[in-house]
Motif scaffolding. Sequence first.
Motif, PDB file in Angstrom:
ATOM      1  N   VAL A   1       7.056  24.367  17.204  1.00  0.00           N
ATOM      2  CA  VAL A   1       6.831  23.112  16.488  1.00  0.00           C
ATOM      3  C   VAL A   1       7.391  23.268  15.077  1.00  0.00           C
ATOM      4  CG1 VAL A   1       5.118  21.460  15.674  1.00  0.00           C
ATOM      5  CG2 VAL A   1       4.792  22.622  17.885  1.00  0.00           C
ATOM      6  N   ILE A   2       8.406  22.512  14.769  1.00  0.00           N
ATOM      7  CA  ILE A   2       9.094  22.597  13.488  1.00  0.00           C
ATOM      8  C   ILE A   2       8.415  21.722  12.426  1.00  0.00           C
ATOM      9  CG2 ILE A   2      11.310  22.284  12.305  1.00  0.00           C
ATOM     10  CD1 ILE A   2      11.255  24.520  14.483  1.00  0.00           C
ATOM     11  N   GLN A   3       7.936  20.549  12.846  1.00  0.00           N
ATOM     12  CA  GLN A   3       7.296  19.623  11.912  1.00  0.00           C
ATOM     13  C   GLN A   3       6.221  18.859  12.673  1.00  0.00           C
ATOM     14  OE1 GLN A   3      10.205  17.390   9.786  1.00  0.00           O
ATOM     15  NE2 GLN A   3       8.705  16.191   8.663  1.00  0.00           N
ATOM     16  N   ASP A   4       5.048  18.684  12.081  1.00  0.00           N
ATOM     17  CA  ASP A   4       3.960  18.027  12.802  1.00  0.00           C
ATOM     18  C   ASP A   4       3.189  17.042  11.924  1.00  0.00           C
ATOM     19  OD1 ASP A   4       2.549  19.773  11.208  1.00  0.00           O
ATOM     20  OD2 ASP A   4       1.415  20.678  12.829  1.00  0.00           O
ATOM     21  N   GLU A   5       3.902  16.230  11.176  1.00  0.00           N
ATOM     22  CA  GLU A   5       3.246  15.277  10.285  1.00  0.00           C
ATOM     23  C   GLU A   5       2.556  14.146  11.041  1.00  0.00           C
ATOM     24  OE1 GLU A   5       6.338  14.075   7.643  1.00  0.00           O
ATOM     25  OE2 GLU A   5       6.378  16.008   6.612  1.00  0.00           O
ATOM     26  N   LEU A   6       3.076  13.743  12.197  1.00  0.00           N
ATOM     27  CA  LEU A   6       2.496  12.623  12.929  1.00  0.00           C
ATOM     28  C   LEU A   6       1.541  13.057  14.022  1.00  0.00           C
ATOM     29  CD1 LEU A   6       5.574  10.245  13.195  1.00  0.00           C
ATOM     30  CD2 LEU A   6       3.626  10.096  11.640  1.00  0.00           C
ATOM     31  N   TRP A   7       1.831  14.198  14.658  1.00  0.00           N
ATOM     32  CA  TRP A   7       0.911  14.717  15.667  1.00  0.00           C
ATOM     33  C   TRP A   7       1.231  16.175  15.906  1.00  0.00           C
ATOM     34  CZ3 TRP A   7       5.210  13.296  18.827  1.00  0.00           C
ATOM     35  CH2 TRP A   7       5.370  14.028  19.995  1.00  0.00           C
ATOM     36  N   THR A   8       0.250  16.902  16.399  1.00  0.00           N
ATOM     37  CA  THR A   8       0.429  18.310  16.721  1.00  0.00           C
ATOM     38  C   THR A   8       0.417  18.453  18.241  1.00  0.00           C
ATOM     39  OG1 THR A   8      -0.695  18.936  14.684  1.00  0.00           O
ATOM     40  CG2 THR A   8      -0.485  20.629  16.364  1.00  0.00           C
ATOM     41  N   PRO A   9       1.574  18.683  18.842  1.00  0.00           N
ATOM     42  CA  PRO A   9       1.638  18.776  20.305  1.00  0.00           C
ATOM     43  C   PRO A   9       0.860  19.976  20.838  1.00  0.00           C
ATOM     44  CG  PRO A   9       3.782  19.236  19.331  1.00  0.00           C
ATOM     45  CD  PRO A   9       2.869  18.867  18.217  1.00  0.00           C
ATOM     46  N   THR A  10       0.375  19.802  22.061  1.00  0.00           N
ATOM     47  CA  THR A  10      -0.444  20.828  22.699  1.00  0.00           C
ATOM     48  C   THR A  10       0.299  21.488  23.856  1.00  0.00           C
ATOM     49  OG1 THR A  10      -2.402  19.571  22.116  1.00  0.00           O
ATOM     50  CG2 THR A  10      -2.677  21.238  23.807  1.00  0.00           C
ATOM     51  N   ARG A  11       0.603  20.706  24.880  1.00  0.00           N
ATOM     52  CA  ARG A  11       1.308  21.189  26.078  1.00  0.00           C
ATOM     53  C   ARG A  11       2.226  20.064  26.520  1.00  0.00           C
ATOM     54  NH1 ARG A  11       1.121  20.515  31.492  1.00  0.00           N
ATOM     55  NH2 ARG A  11       1.644  22.322  32.768  1.00  0.00           N
ATOM     56  N   MET A  12       3.517  20.253  26.400  1.00  0.00           N
ATOM     57  CA  MET A  12       4.470  19.176  26.647  1.00  0.00           C
ATOM     58  C   MET A  12       5.055  19.251  28.061  1.00  0.00           C
ATOM     59  SD  MET A  12       4.252  17.643  23.781  1.00  0.00           S
ATOM     60  CE  MET A  12       5.530  16.434  23.952  1.00  0.00           C
ATOM     61  N   VAL A  13       5.186  18.064  28.649  1.00  0.00           N
ATOM     62  CA  VAL A  13       5.847  17.900  29.935  1.00  0.00           C
ATOM     63  C   VAL A  13       6.905  16.824  29.741  1.00  0.00           C
ATOM     64  CG1 VAL A  13       5.576  17.196  32.345  1.00  0.00           C
ATOM     65  CG2 VAL A  13       3.783  18.533  31.229  1.00  0.00           C
ATOM     66  N   LEU A  14       8.110  17.074  30.259  1.00  0.00           N
ATOM     67  CA  LEU A  14       9.198  16.108  30.155  1.00  0.00           C
ATOM     68  C   LEU A  14       9.812  15.935  31.536  1.00  0.00           C
ATOM     69  CD1 LEU A  14      10.975  14.351  28.283  1.00  0.00           C
ATOM     70  CD2 LEU A  14      12.462  16.355  28.005  1.00  0.00           C
ATOM     71  N   ILE A  15       9.791  14.680  32.019  1.00  0.00           N
ATOM     72  CA  ILE A  15      10.334  14.358  33.345  1.00  0.00           C
ATOM     73  C   ILE A  15      11.447  13.337  33.163  1.00  0.00           C
ATOM     74  CG2 ILE A  15       9.792  13.645  35.704  1.00  0.00           C
ATOM     75  CD1 ILE A  15       6.790  13.904  34.886  1.00  0.00           C
ATOM     76  N   GLU A  16      12.614  13.622  33.720  1.00  0.00           N
ATOM     77  CA  GLU A  16      13.749  12.705  33.658  1.00  0.00           C
ATOM     78  C   GLU A  16      13.756  11.831  34.912  1.00  0.00           C
ATOM     79  OE1 GLU A  16      18.194  13.606  32.506  1.00  0.00           O
ATOM     80  OE2 GLU A  16      17.856  14.083  34.629  1.00  0.00           O
ATOM     81  N   PHE A  17      13.967  10.528  34.717  1.00  0.00           N
ATOM     82  CA  PHE A  17      14.102   9.574  35.818  1.00  0.00           C
ATOM     83  C   PHE A  17      15.449   8.874  35.700  1.00  0.00           C
ATOM     84  CE2 PHE A  17       9.558  10.167  35.717  1.00  0.00           C
ATOM     85  CZ  PHE A  17       9.170  10.050  37.053  1.00  0.00           C
ATOM     86  N   PRO A  18      15.964   8.350  36.807  1.00  0.00           N
ATOM     87  CA  PRO A  18      17.256   7.658  36.757  1.00  0.00           C
ATOM     88  C   PRO A  18      17.242   6.390  35.896  1.00  0.00           C
ATOM     89  CG  PRO A  18      16.644   8.135  39.039  1.00  0.00           C
ATOM     90  CD  PRO A  18      15.472   8.481  38.175  1.00  0.00           C
ATOM     91  N   SER A  19      16.049   5.794  35.696  1.00  0.00           N
ATOM     92  CA  SER A  19      15.969   4.548  34.933  1.00  0.00           C
ATOM     93  C   SER A  19      14.532   4.315  34.466  1.00  0.00           C
ATOM     94  CB  SER A  19      16.398   3.365  35.811  1.00  0.00           C
ATOM     95  OG  SER A  19      15.450   3.178  36.860  1.00  0.00           O
ATOM     96  N   MET A  20      14.380   3.374  33.543  1.00  0.00           N
ATOM     97  CA  MET A  20      13.042   2.963  33.109  1.00  0.00           C
ATOM     98  C   MET A  20      12.273   2.386  34.297  1.00  0.00           C
ATOM     99  SD  MET A  20      12.534   3.444  29.761  1.00  0.00           S
ATOM    100  CE  MET A  20      11.484   2.208  29.017  1.00  0.00           C
ATOM    101  N   GLU A  21      12.977   1.666  35.157  1.00  0.00           N
ATOM    102  CA  GLU A  21      12.334   1.059  36.315  1.00  0.00           C
ATOM    103  C   GLU A  21      11.745   2.128  37.233  1.00  0.00           C
ATOM    104  OE1 GLU A  21      15.457   0.203  35.235  1.00  0.00           O
ATOM    105  OE2 GLU A  21      14.845  -1.698  34.321  1.00  0.00           O
ATOM    106  N   ASN A  22      12.492   3.209  37.464  1.00  0.00           N
ATOM    107  CA  ASN A  22      11.985   4.291  38.312  1.00  0.00           C
ATOM    108  C   ASN A  22      10.771   4.966  37.677  1.00  0.00           C
ATOM    109  OD1 ASN A  22      14.865   3.974  39.259  1.00  0.00           O
ATOM    110  ND2 ASN A  22      14.177   5.550  40.684  1.00  0.00           N
ATOM    111  N   ALA A  23      10.825   5.204  36.374  1.00  0.00           N
ATOM    112  CA  ALA A  23       9.704   5.841  35.682  1.00  0.00           C
ATOM    113  C   ALA A  23       8.464   4.964  35.753  1.00  0.00           C
ATOM    114  CB  ALA A  23      10.075   6.135  34.230  1.00  0.00           C
ATOM    115  N   ARG A  24       8.631   3.675  35.487  1.00  0.00           N
ATOM    116  CA  ARG A  24       7.493   2.759  35.557  1.00  0.00           C
ATOM    117  C   ARG A  24       6.968   2.629  36.981  1.00  0.00           C
ATOM    118  NH1 ARG A  24      10.629  -0.763  32.007  1.00  0.00           N
ATOM    119  NH2 ARG A  24       9.894  -0.425  29.893  1.00  0.00           N
ATOM    120  N   ALA A  25       7.882   2.579  37.947  1.00  0.00           N
ATOM    121  CA  ALA A  25       7.464   2.464  39.348  1.00  0.00           C
ATOM    122  C   ALA A  25       6.610   3.661  39.748  1.00  0.00           C
ATOM    123  CB  ALA A  25       8.685   2.333  40.258  1.00  0.00           C
TER     124      ALA A  25
END
Length: 96
Positions: A44-68
């Motif tokens: 964590v380089i900078q945490d003025e807005l929030w301090t992350p705990t455990r991050m997960v990042l999932i890529e989807f082909p589109s916003m529609e797929n992520a929302r679905a």
Amino acid sequence: MFAYVLVDTKIKDQDAYDKYKALARPLAESYGGRYLTRGGAMDVIQDELWTPTRMVLIEFPSMENARAFMESDEYQPVKIIREANADCTLLILEGR
């Protein structure tokens, strides 16, 4: 255009959360989701807005797929497991 589901998770019950992970991954993948990171080491380089705990990042082909995925009937009982056993900040980001 790609979309990313970004989740910061503070796990309260690891055993129950492990059940969530086992159920959520194949559902996300069925909507084209691809896990890019799942709770790995952070610098964590900078945490003025929030301090992350455990991050997960999932890529989807589109916003529609992520929302679905997030709104799917199949995910709703799995989501309940997550909500009962972790505090989260979750968002969907549009990307390239």
